[in-house]
Motif scaffolding. Structure first.
Motif, PDB file in Angstrom:
ATOM      1  N   GLU A 208      19.685  13.664  47.360  1.00 57.33           N
ATOM      2  CA  GLU A 208      19.961  12.476  48.244  1.00 57.33           C
ATOM      3  C   GLU A 208      20.148  12.068  49.356  1.00 57.33           C
ATOM      4  O   GLU A 208      19.874  11.441  49.713  1.00 57.33           O
ATOM      5  CB  GLU A 208      22.103  13.153  47.838  1.00 57.33           C
ATOM      6  CG  GLU A 208      23.362  11.716  48.192  1.00 57.33           C
ATOM      7  CD  GLU A 208      24.142  11.912  48.275  1.00 57.33           C
ATOM      8  OE1 GLU A 208      25.211  10.977  48.231  1.00 57.33           O
ATOM      9  OE2 GLU A 208      24.673  13.373  47.898  1.00 57.33           O
ATOM     10  N   LEU A 209      20.165  12.935  50.504  1.00 55.69           N
ATOM     11  CA  LEU A 209      19.887  13.333  51.946  1.00 55.69           C
ATOM     12  C   LEU A 209      17.970  12.866  51.781  1.00 55.69           C
ATOM     13  O   LEU A 209      18.084  11.798  52.148  1.00 55.69           O
ATOM     14  CB  LEU A 209      19.653  14.281  52.722  1.00 55.69           C
ATOM     15  CG  LEU A 209      19.603  14.793  53.651  1.00 55.69           C
ATOM     16  CD1 LEU A 209      20.768  13.480  54.862  1.00 55.69           C
ATOM     17  CD2 LEU A 209      19.752  16.191  54.327  1.00 55.69           C
ATOM     18  N   TYR A 210      18.112  13.036  51.874  1.00 54.15           N
ATOM     19  CA  TYR A 210      16.146  12.357  51.305  1.00 54.15           C
ATOM     20  C   TYR A 210      16.001  11.199  51.012  1.00 54.15           C
ATOM     21  O   TYR A 210      15.270  10.084  51.425  1.00 54.15           O
ATOM     22  CB  TYR A 210      14.804  13.276  50.128  1.00 54.15           C
ATOM     23  CG  TYR A 210      14.265  14.207  51.273  1.00 54.15           C
ATOM     24  CD1 TYR A 210      15.556  15.323  51.622  1.00 54.15           C
ATOM     25  CD2 TYR A 210      13.082  14.556  50.867  1.00 54.15           C
ATOM     26  CE1 TYR A 210      14.664  16.215  52.684  1.00 54.15           C
ATOM     27  CE2 TYR A 210      12.752  16.175  51.866  1.00 54.15           C
ATOM     28  CZ  TYR A 210      13.600  16.781  52.522  1.00 54.15           C
ATOM     29  OH  TYR A 210      13.052  17.862  53.155  1.00 54.15           O
ATOM     30  N   SER A 211      16.591  10.326  49.203  1.00 55.62           N
ATOM     31  CA  SER A 211      16.444   9.357  50.049  1.00 55.62           C
ATOM     32  C   SER A 211      17.652   8.346  50.246  1.00 55.62           C
ATOM     33  O   SER A 211      16.800   6.931  50.850  1.00 55.62           O
ATOM     34  CB  SER A 211      17.337   8.465  47.380  1.00 55.62           C
ATOM     35  OG  SER A 211      17.139   9.799  46.859  1.00 55.62           O
ATOM     36  N   LYS A 212      18.345   8.544  51.043  1.00 54.59           N
ATOM     37  CA  LYS A 212      19.184   7.875  52.505  1.00 54.59           C
ATOM     38  C   LYS A 212      18.316   8.581  53.372  1.00 54.59           C
ATOM     39  O   LYS A 212      17.709   6.648  53.791  1.00 54.59           O
ATOM     40  CB  LYS A 212      20.243   8.672  52.471  1.00 54.59           C
ATOM     41  CG  LYS A 212      21.365   8.648  51.628  1.00 54.59           C
ATOM     42  CD  LYS A 212      22.907   9.296  52.361  1.00 54.59           C
ATOM     43  CE  LYS A 212      23.820   9.350  51.156  1.00 54.59           C
ATOM     44  NZ  LYS A 212      25.441  10.367  51.515  1.00 54.59           N
TER      45      LYS A 212
ATOM     46  N   VAL B 189       2.193   6.795  49.814  1.00 54.06           N
ATOM     47  CA  VAL B 189       2.273   6.061  49.274  1.00 54.06           C
ATOM     48  C   VAL B 189       3.311   5.012  50.330  1.00 54.06           C
ATOM     49  O   VAL B 189       3.789   5.043  50.536  1.00 54.06           O
ATOM     50  CB  VAL B 189       3.118   7.309  48.021  1.00 54.06           C
ATOM     51  CG1 VAL B 189       4.183   6.013  47.133  1.00 54.06           C
ATOM     52  CG2 VAL B 189       3.249   7.791  47.139  1.00 54.06           C
ATOM     53  N   LEU B 190       2.675   3.756  49.653  1.00 52.73           N
ATOM     54  CA  LEU B 190       3.215   2.306  50.340  1.00 52.73           C
ATOM     55  C   LEU B 190       4.649   2.454  49.888  1.00 52.73           C
ATOM     56  O   LEU B 190       4.818   2.614  47.713  1.00 52.73           O
ATOM     57  CB  LEU B 190       2.392   1.865  49.689  1.00 52.73           C
ATOM     58  CG  LEU B 190       2.442   0.324  50.307  1.00 52.73           C
ATOM     59  CD1 LEU B 190       2.961   0.254  51.348  1.00 52.73           C
ATOM     60  CD2 LEU B 190       1.893  -1.040  50.319  1.00 52.73           C
ATOM     61  N   VAL B 191       6.150   2.179  50.231  1.00 48.25           N
ATOM     62  CA  VAL B 191       7.109   2.057  49.912  1.00 48.25           C
ATOM     63  C   VAL B 191       7.327   0.573  50.597  1.00 48.25           C
ATOM     64  O   VAL B 191       7.028   0.033  51.579  1.00 48.25           O
ATOM     65  CB  VAL B 191       7.918   2.904  50.326  1.00 48.25           C
ATOM     66  CG1 VAL B 191       9.737   3.042  49.913  1.00 48.25           C
ATOM     67  CG2 VAL B 191       7.478   4.782  50.006  1.00 48.25           C
ATOM     68  N   ARG B 192       8.448  -0.636  49.482  1.00 47.19           N
ATOM     69  CA  ARG B 192       8.525  -1.514  49.811  1.00 47.19           C
ATOM     70  C   ARG B 192       9.404  -2.025  49.103  1.00 47.19           C
ATOM     71  O   ARG B 192      10.298  -2.652  49.738  1.00 47.19           O
ATOM     72  CB  ARG B 192       7.560  -2.688  49.238  1.00 47.19           C
ATOM     73  CG  ARG B 192       5.848  -2.788  49.948  1.00 47.19           C
ATOM     74  CD  ARG B 192       5.106  -3.801  49.475  1.00 47.19           C
ATOM     75  NE  ARG B 192       5.920  -4.968  49.214  1.00 47.19           N
ATOM     76  CZ  ARG B 192       4.880  -6.412  48.943  1.00 47.19           C
ATOM     77  NH1 ARG B 192       3.673  -5.640  48.609  1.00 47.19           N
ATOM     78  NH2 ARG B 192       5.594  -7.098  49.247  1.00 47.19           N
ATOM     79  N   ASN B 193      10.476  -1.071  48.696  1.00 41.46           N
ATOM     80  CA  ASN B 193      11.825  -1.507  47.734  1.00 41.46           C
ATOM     81  C   ASN B 193      12.604  -0.085  48.116  1.00 41.46           C
ATOM     82  O   ASN B 193      12.173   1.266  47.282  1.00 41.46           O
ATOM     83  CB  ASN B 193      12.170  -1.957  46.586  1.00 41.46           C
ATOM     84  CG  ASN B 193      10.928  -1.048  45.649  1.00 41.46           C
ATOM     85  OD1 ASN B 193      11.625  -0.651  44.683  1.00 41.46           O
ATOM     86  ND2 ASN B 193      10.270  -2.282  45.025  1.00 41.46           N
ATOM     87  N   PRO B 194      13.573   0.224  47.376  1.00 36.61           N
ATOM     88  CA  PRO B 194      14.637   1.380  46.928  1.00 36.61           C
ATOM     89  C   PRO B 194      14.395   1.873  46.017  1.00 36.61           C
ATOM     90  O   PRO B 194      14.974   3.067  46.123  1.00 36.61           O
ATOM     91  CB  PRO B 194      16.012   1.029  47.809  1.00 36.61           C
ATOM     92  CG  PRO B 194      15.725   0.138  47.143  1.00 36.61           C
ATOM     93  CD  PRO B 194      14.625  -1.023  47.396  1.00 36.61           C
TER      94      PRO B 194
END
Length: 331
Positions: free
Chosen positions: A284-288, A92-97
């Protein structure tokens, strides 16, 4: 030097084309660790499950079949295709939070599935032979190589290894009629061929102050070897530190010397990203971790891969393909 992979990038997807390329790839006579086929970005109207119907039988070739953008509603189908066929990989391409759905997906994967899924933090998809972050953006069928050349590099023979690989690429082009695209010249480990060992020989025990500088110097040497050999670099073309694929890195995580902060810091020295490491299951850790990776990529302006293996409390995650994947200390 060993050829880690020969990867063919498809310009379009059809059953006939896949079968034709599959047979040509099987027929390549040069010894290679794996043979791979990378699909283009997944068309917005394609059901991921139906892609699996296009794959030929056989377990000797692996496929990067799904490349989605982070707002794609089909992200929730990725677990199903990973569980249906162990030959398939996805990214998956990620470009924003805006990453809530992505985090949910990763936390829902079992360890084996998680080894075949990655996030790519970048402006666009990346044409690299390294799975799971591989996506074809080719206008015609092409192929590329990745290598295991840690021993050559350590002996000061990186240029010769790249020249030899380039000759293999040209011979494969002649034999198959498929365009040779280039080499991802990343210095990538495989177990006893350890990039961690090179870092410690040129610097100090991982993780110590100065490791970042050492990694940066290794990267400069990769660039110098690439220039001297006159090969075409593609994809990441940097130092790679996939923890579970490097015996020294694995040991440093297991003995507590290398924690998540130390690993993150080394990625500022132009390392591909946080890769093949167990992380305790925590939303929460994964998000950070992902958001911090977005920040690192923004600073580096180079592609950044993330492959997290969810840990459900165990210090060691056991897998068939990689053996032990250690769980890293997050604090």
């Amino acid at each position: 030097m060993r050829t880690r992979s020969v990867t063919i990038f498809l310009s379009k997807i059809s059953k006939d084309m896949i079968n034709d390329i599959y047979l040509k790839l099987k027929g390549i006579r040069y010894d290679t660790f794996t043979k791979r086929i990378s699909f283009p970005e997944t068309h917005e109207e394609t059901d991921l499950g139906k892609i699996l119907d296009l794959l030929p039988e056989g377990n000797d070739i692996i496929f990067s079949v799904a490349s989605l953008r982070q707002n794609d509603k089909r992200i929730n189908q990725i677990k199903d295709i990973l569980s249906s066929d162990k030959r398939v990989y996805a990214n998956v391409l990620v470009r924003n939070p805006d990453i809530d759905e992505i985090v949910k997906l990763i936390l829902n994967l079992d360890p084996e599935q998680a080894t075949r899924f990655a996030l790519l933090v970048n402006e666009d998809f990346l044409m690299t032979p390294y799975f799971p972050t591989s996506t074809s953006v080719a206008v015609r069928n092409m192929f590329a190589l990745s290598l295991i050349y840690v021993k050559d590099f350590k002996e000061g023979k990186g240029t010769q290894a790249l020249e030899k690989a380039d000759q293999i690429g040209k011979m494969i082009e002649k034999d198959t009629g498929i365009k040779y695209f280039g080499i991802d010249v990343s210095l990538s480990p495989w177990m006893e061929e350890s990039v961690g060992e090179i870092i410690e020989q040129e610097g100090e025990r991982i993780f110590s102050r100065g490791n970042i500088f050492t990694v940066s110097n290794i990267n400069k040497k990769i660039f110098q070897d690439t220039w001297s050999s006159r090969v075409k670099p593609i994809g990441f073309s940097e130092v790679m530190l996939p923890v579970a694929e490097d015996n020294i890195l694995r040991e440093r995580v297991l003995d507590g010397s290398l924690d998540l902060n130390g690993l993150f810091q080394m990625t500022f020295g132009c390392v591909a990203g946080i890769d093949m490491i167990g992380v305790h299951e925590n939303k929460e850790l994964y998000s950070k971790i992902i958001k911090d990776s977005i920040a690192v990529q923004f600073s580096k302006r180079k592609p950044y891969g993330i492959r997290l293996i969810p840990s459900r409390g165990e210090e060691k995650i056991y897998t068939n393909d990689f053996g032990i994947i250690p769980t890293i200390k997050a604090v």
